[in-house]
Write a protein that holds these residues in place. Structure first.
Motif, PDB file in Angstrom:
ATOM      1  N   VAL A  23      93.453  75.134   2.818  1.00 21.92           N
ATOM      2  CA  VAL A  23      94.232  73.907   2.621  1.00 21.92           C
ATOM      3  C   VAL A  23      94.789  73.393   3.957  1.00 21.92           C
ATOM      4  CG1 VAL A  23      96.271  72.886   1.516  1.00 21.92           C
ATOM      5  CG2 VAL A  23      94.679  74.275   0.172  1.00 21.92           C
ATOM      6  N   ALA A  27      93.629  69.985   5.812  1.00 23.09           N
ATOM      7  CA  ALA A  27      94.673  69.001   6.143  1.00 23.09           C
ATOM      8  C   ALA A  27      94.597  68.615   7.623  1.00 23.09           C
ATOM      9  CB  ALA A  27      96.052  69.562   5.807  1.00 23.09           C
ATOM     10  N   LEU A  88     100.922  72.693  -5.928  1.00 23.22           N
ATOM     11  CA  LEU A  88      99.987  72.502  -4.820  1.00 23.22           C
ATOM     12  C   LEU A  88      98.761  71.677  -5.209  1.00 23.22           C
ATOM     13  CD1 LEU A  88      99.341  73.060  -1.876  1.00 23.22           C
ATOM     14  CD2 LEU A  88      98.264  75.202  -2.589  1.00 23.22           C
ATOM     15  N   TRP A  91      98.533  67.991  -4.100  1.00 28.03           N
ATOM     16  CA  TRP A  91      98.336  67.858  -2.658  1.00 28.03           C
ATOM     17  C   TRP A  91      96.869  68.106  -2.292  1.00 28.03           C
ATOM     18  CZ3 TRP A  91     101.916  65.531   0.037  1.00 28.03           C
ATOM     19  CH2 TRP A  91     103.244  65.598  -0.374  1.00 28.03           C
ATOM     20  N   ALA A  92      96.260  69.115  -2.902  1.00 25.53           N
ATOM     21  CA  ALA A  92      94.857  69.420  -2.623  1.00 25.53           C
ATOM     22  C   ALA A  92      93.950  68.291  -3.114  1.00 25.53           C
ATOM     23  CB  ALA A  92      94.464  70.752  -3.262  1.00 25.53           C
ATOM     24  N   ALA A 158     101.066  68.980   2.213  1.00 24.41           N
ATOM     25  CA  ALA A 158     100.276  70.113   1.711  1.00 24.41           C
ATOM     26  C   ALA A 158     100.588  71.391   2.473  1.00 24.41           C
ATOM     27  CB  ALA A 158      98.780  69.795   1.799  1.00 24.41           C
TER      28      ALA A 158
END
Length: 177
Positions: A23, A27, A88, A91-92, A158
């Protein structure tokens, strides 16, 4: 071997470590590609694929974590970690969606599939426009700035969420030992 255990051992730590690596990596790649279109063009499909793999690991870690939670003594730290873990996924998803959009904007689709491209309707809009004219929504500079800002917000959000979840998980495991 399943998504909750591997050779009889809980798989959550494996999936969690994959999330902790993938992740933030996706990002960072998202921000770099948004800020430098030349990097995005060079990366091609790699950014969306990386973001997809990162996205897939999140529900795997969450599922394995919920399975593990049912098998360990209940406490406030474990509950907090589990609740935070559920936060989470959005955000992913956002990283993946932005990665795909960046890829599309920077040449992911052949020009023939884009409005105004070869074989597409329209072209440069003249003074009168016309029904088939391409619409210019924003300047390339504005797209670059907005894309970079969105990538920064999503990327930082994230990474912060991954850190918070990881810290709460470490506390749940190691406090009181």
């Amino acid at each position: 071997m399943g998504t909750t255990t591997i050779n009889g051992v809980p798989a959550h730590p494996l999936w969690a470590h994959a999330v902790v690596v993938l992740v933030p990596l996706s990002a960072l790649a998202l921000v770099v590609c948004a800020a430098w279109p030349a990097v995005m063009r060079r990366a091609g499909i790699v950014l969306p694929l990386l973001a997809l793999v990162a996205l897939v690991t999140v529900p795997l870690a969450t599922d394995a974590g919920e399975w593990l939670e049912e098998r360990v003594p209940e406490n406030a730290a474990t509950e907090r970690h589990t609740e935070m873990g559920d936060g989470l996924l959005p955000w992913a998803v956002a990283i993946f969606v932005l990665a795909v959009l960046l890829w599309l904007v920077h040449g992911g689709l052949p020009r023939r599939f884009l409005p105004g491209g070869p074989g597409g309707q329209g072209g440069a809009a003249g003074p009168g426009g016309g029904p088939g004219a391409a619409v210019r929504l924003a300047s390339p500079r504005a797209v670059l700035v907005v894309g970079t800002l969105l990538a920064l917000v999503v990327g930082v959000g994230a990474v912060v969420q991954v850190y918070r979840i990881g810290e709460s998980g470490a506390k749940a495991v190691w406090q009181g030992l």
